[in-house]
Motif scaffolding. Structure first.
Motif, short mmCIF file in Angstrom:
data_model
loop_
_atom_site.label_atom_id
_atom_site.label_comp_id
_atom_site.label_asym_id
_atom_site.label_seq_id
_atom_site.Cartn_x
_atom_site.Cartn_y
_atom_site.Cartn_z
N LYS A 42 0.82 -1.21 0.00
CA LYS A 42 0.00 0.00 0.00
C LYS A 42 0.87 1.27 0.00
CE LYS A 42 -2.52 -1.69 3.41
NZ LYS A 42 -3.54 -1.85 4.47
N ASP A 43 1.97 1.22 0.72
CA ASP A 43 2.86 2.38 0.76
C ASP A 43 3.44 2.68 -0.63
OD1 ASP A 43 2.58 2.97 3.49
OD2 ASP A 43 3.98 1.36 4.00
N LYS A 44 3.79 1.62 -1.34
CA LYS A 44 4.39 1.80 -2.65
C LYS A 44 3.37 2.36 -3.64
CE LYS A 44 7.67 -0.60 -5.62
NZ LYS A 44 8.40 -1.88 -5.85
N ILE A 45 2.13 1.83 -3.57
CA ILE A 45 1.06 2.34 -4.43
C ILE A 45 0.78 3.80 -4.10
CG2 ILE A 45 -1.39 2.13 -4.96
CD1 ILE A 45 0.25 -0.02 -6.24
N ALA A 46 0.74 4.12 -2.80
CA ALA A 46 0.49 5.49 -2.39
C ALA A 46 1.55 6.45 -2.92
CB ALA A 46 0.43 5.57 -0.86
N GLN A 47 2.82 5.98 -2.91
CA GLN A 47 3.91 6.80 -3.43
C GLN A 47 3.74 7.05 -4.93
OE1 GLN A 47 7.76 5.10 -2.73
NE2 GLN A 47 8.87 6.91 -3.40
N MET A 48 3.32 5.99 -5.66
CA MET A 48 3.10 6.15 -7.11
C MET A 48 1.97 7.13 -7.40
SD MET A 48 3.37 2.21 -8.44
CE MET A 48 4.87 1.24 -8.20
N LEU A 49 0.96 7.17 -6.53
CA LEU A 49 -0.21 8.04 -6.75
C LEU A 49 -0.06 9.40 -6.09
CD1 LEU A 49 -3.07 5.42 -6.23
CD2 LEU A 49 -2.26 6.36 -8.39
N ASP A 50 1.07 9.62 -5.40
CA ASP A 50 1.31 10.87 -4.69
C ASP A 50 0.22 11.13 -3.66
OD1 ASP A 50 2.56 13.18 -3.93
OD2 ASP A 50 1.64 14.42 -5.48
N THR A 51 -0.05 10.08 -2.88
CA THR A 51 -1.05 10.20 -1.81
C THR A 51 -0.53 9.44 -0.61
OG1 THR A 51 -3.38 9.90 -1.25
CG2 THR A 51 -2.38 8.20 -2.62
N ASN A 52 -1.40 9.01 0.31
CA ASN A 52 -0.96 8.26 1.47
C ASN A 52 -1.65 6.91 1.52
OD1 ASN A 52 -3.52 8.48 3.06
ND2 ASN A 52 -3.00 10.68 2.97
N ARG A 53 -1.10 6.01 2.35
CA ARG A 53 -1.59 4.62 2.40
C ARG A 53 -3.03 4.55 2.94
NH1 ARG A 53 -1.02 1.30 6.72
NH2 ARG A 53 0.04 -0.28 5.49
#
Length: 590
Positions: free
Chosen positions: A502-513
């Motif tokens: 989830k952290d990695k996806i959040a980083q890709m989307l420029d948001t938070n987990r």
């Protein structure tokens, strides 16, 4: 053992608990020994017995139940089955709400066995309702009650009894309400929606009143809750419902939460009036509500008088489950008047009440264990006699039985094998077609996204900032975040990454987990691992279905992001019902 302590356990739903029995189906009548049986008499007794339960005339219900069992003893075939099933159901629930609780469970247990043996799902739903009432009202076993109510819902579904299904939903909601668990709200609302859909005013009444109570517990959506309780109030009067004390108690709570103190007092008084008309049967907590309001107005003496009236009702054997609340309120009221001696006396009574309840629960447990032991011993004796009879019959019919068993097993194996083969082929074809269609849709989506990107690049304004980076106190999920997430997860390279998180996806989307977690939970109704595994297995289906793909399954598992071949096999089997090897074999043959 007495059930007085729990007689109003289901605060707003006492009527619905009894009405459940009304919708049970009939096994039917038959002709015995060349003459007409008393099926009409059975139907009349069944209806009279269930009606007696509905109007709380438990002595009459028990009488009708006994007559049905007497008919069952004199007849055979469907007549005896019908009379026995409904005789035990009516006696079980009649004893449960009467003064012979210890005799209730054996009849409900016998009715359950008969319904399971003869496949009467409609009656079985009513039996499970009775067992749920027994578990909650007598054993104080709320998880056990929920289990029975859910079993009743399954039986009601099998018998297509939608009204019985809806009423059981309210019973489930009531269990959650007693535990102050808002999870039950959805069951109450589902019952309400069923009532609206089928034009059933009683379902609307129970569903709306229970939903209003949940909103009161949550202290949220008070205007909506008031709409529900007002709708229930109209039905209370137009349909001549027997007891409105619980409705007006809930109405009073909602009025207090809305800040309408005078209206709340009026509703509490109306609840008390209903309580008096029903000779103490109802929701005694309205007295507590009035007493608290009197204390707030510095009318301590009036509060004490109200609470004394409530205590008198519990002394009569009604609403005993709230006796401790009344005693605690009397302690506070007397201390406000400076009557420390009276406050201490009521405090000692509350302590004794706790001790008495503990002792009663222990005695109740011992009695229940003994009753279960007696029932199991009786069942074992019956089973032993059946085994002896079967042994004698087996000696005479052994040869015929063996031939029949071999024939049936052979036919069954052939049938199951062909059915399994057809089922696997259908699963593979469906999954393969879905994979191909998804690939086509992905290509189309990519083309559309490219066009949208070109179109949006020509627009520039301060308001065009991505909502992904905005913070919201209510953690609402922006639509653009959903679109960006779906676009990102359409790329196999993302979800086949064995380090995906989830952290990695959040980083890709420029948001938070937190946003990512809520998005997956609320939009897709899955956990993050479930979502990733489904994407991976769909990708596996696409590759396995490709005739030109000869990648070994172990290598394929690694390419999909699985660190363990066992995990890959387990997830693939959970989603498709087949192993990857079996799927590939069938796919090559499709």
């Amino acid at each position: 053992m007495s059930c007085c302590r729990y007689k109003i356990l289901f605060l707003t739903l006492f009527l619905s608990l009894l009405f459940v029995a009304c919708d049970s189906g009939n096994v039917g009548g038959s002709r015995v020994a060349g003459r007409r049986t008393s099926s009409p008499d059975i139907e009349m007794l069944r209806r009279d017995g269930l009606h007696s339960l509905n109007i709380a005339d438990f002595d009459s219900a028990v009488s009708r139940g006994k007559e049905l069992l007497e008919i069952a003893a004199r007849h055979s075939g469907k007549t005896a089955i019908t009379a026995s099933i409904y005789g035990n159901i009516i006696l079980g629930q009649g004893y449960l709400f009467g003064d012979s609780v210890e005799r209730s469970y054996p009849h409900l247990h016998e009715a359950e066995n008969l319904c399971l043996k003869w496949g009467n799902d409609s009656a079985l739903a009513s039996v499970y309702n009775g067992l749920g009432l027994y578990a909650s009202n007598i054993e104080n076993d709320f998880p056990g009650a929920l289990r029975y109510f859910f079993l009743g819902i399954e039986a009601a579904k099998r018998s297509s009894n939608k009204r019985l299904h809806s009423l059981l939903l309210v019973n489930i909601a009531s269990i959650y309400a007693l535990n102050r668990d808002a999870t039950g709200l959805r069951y109450a609302l589902e019952c309400y929606r069923h009532g609206k859909r089928y034009g059933d005013r009683f379902l609307i009444y129970t569903g709306s009143m229970t939903a209003a109570y949940f909103y009161a517990l949550r202290h949220t959506d008070i205007p909506k809750a008031l709409d529900y309780i007002k709708e229930a109030e109209v039905i209370l009067h137009t349909d001549s419902i027997r007891n409105g004390s619980s409705l007006y108690y809930i109405y009073g709570i909602l009025s207090q939460l809305a800040g309408h103190t005078d209206e709340a007092a009026e509703h509490f008084r109306e609840s008390v009036n209903w309580l008096k008309r029903n000779r103490g049967e109802g929701d005694v907590r309205s007295y507590i509500g009035l007493a608290e309001m009197a204390l707030a107005d510095r009318k301590g003496q009036e509060a004490v008088m109200l609470l004394d009236s409530a205590l008198h009702i519990t002394n009569e054997g009604h609403s005993v489950m709230f006796r401790r609340d009344i005693l605690n309120a009397l302690v506070a009221a007397n201390r406000s008047l400076g009557n420390e001696a009276a406050a201490n006396q009521y405090n000692l009574m509350a302590i004794e009440e706790d001790k008495a309840e503990d002792k009663a629960e222990k005695e109740q447990l011992i009695e229940h264990i003994k009753m279960r032991y007696d029932l199991e011993r009786a069942d074992n004796e019956i089973n032993r006699q059946r085994v002896e009879l079967l042994e004698k019959e087996r000696t005479v019919n052994l040869l015929i039985g063996l031939i029949a068993v071999v024939f049936v097993l052979t036919g069954s194996f052939l049938y199951l094998y062909r059915r399994k083969s057809r089922l696997y082929a259908a699963i593979v074809k469906q999954a393969t077609d879905a994979a191909r269609e998804e690939s086509r849709l992905r290509a189309t989506i990519c083309q559309l996204e490219e066009r949208m990107t070109v179109a949006e690049s020509s627009k520039s304004s301060p308001e065009s900032d991505s909502p992904v980076t905005k913070k919201s106190s209510t953690l609402q999920i922006p639509d653009r975040l959903v679109a960006a997430f779906e676009s990102l997860m359409s790329n196999p390279a993302v979800y086949t990454d064995n380090m995906i998180s989830k952290d990695k996806i959040a980083q890709m989307l420029d948001t938070n987990r937190t946003y990512v977690s809520r998005l997956v939970n609320e939009v897709y109704h899955k956990t993050f691992p479930q979502f990733i595994n489904e994407l991976r297995i769909k990708e596996a289906i696409r590759r396995i279905s490709d005739p030109e793909c000869n990648t070994p399954l172990k290598a394929l598992a690694s390419e999909l992001g699985y660190n363990s071949m066992t995990t890959f096999y387990t997830k693939f089997n959970e989603i498709t019902g087949m192993t990857p090897a079996a799927f590939r074999e069938k796919a090559r043959g499709v």
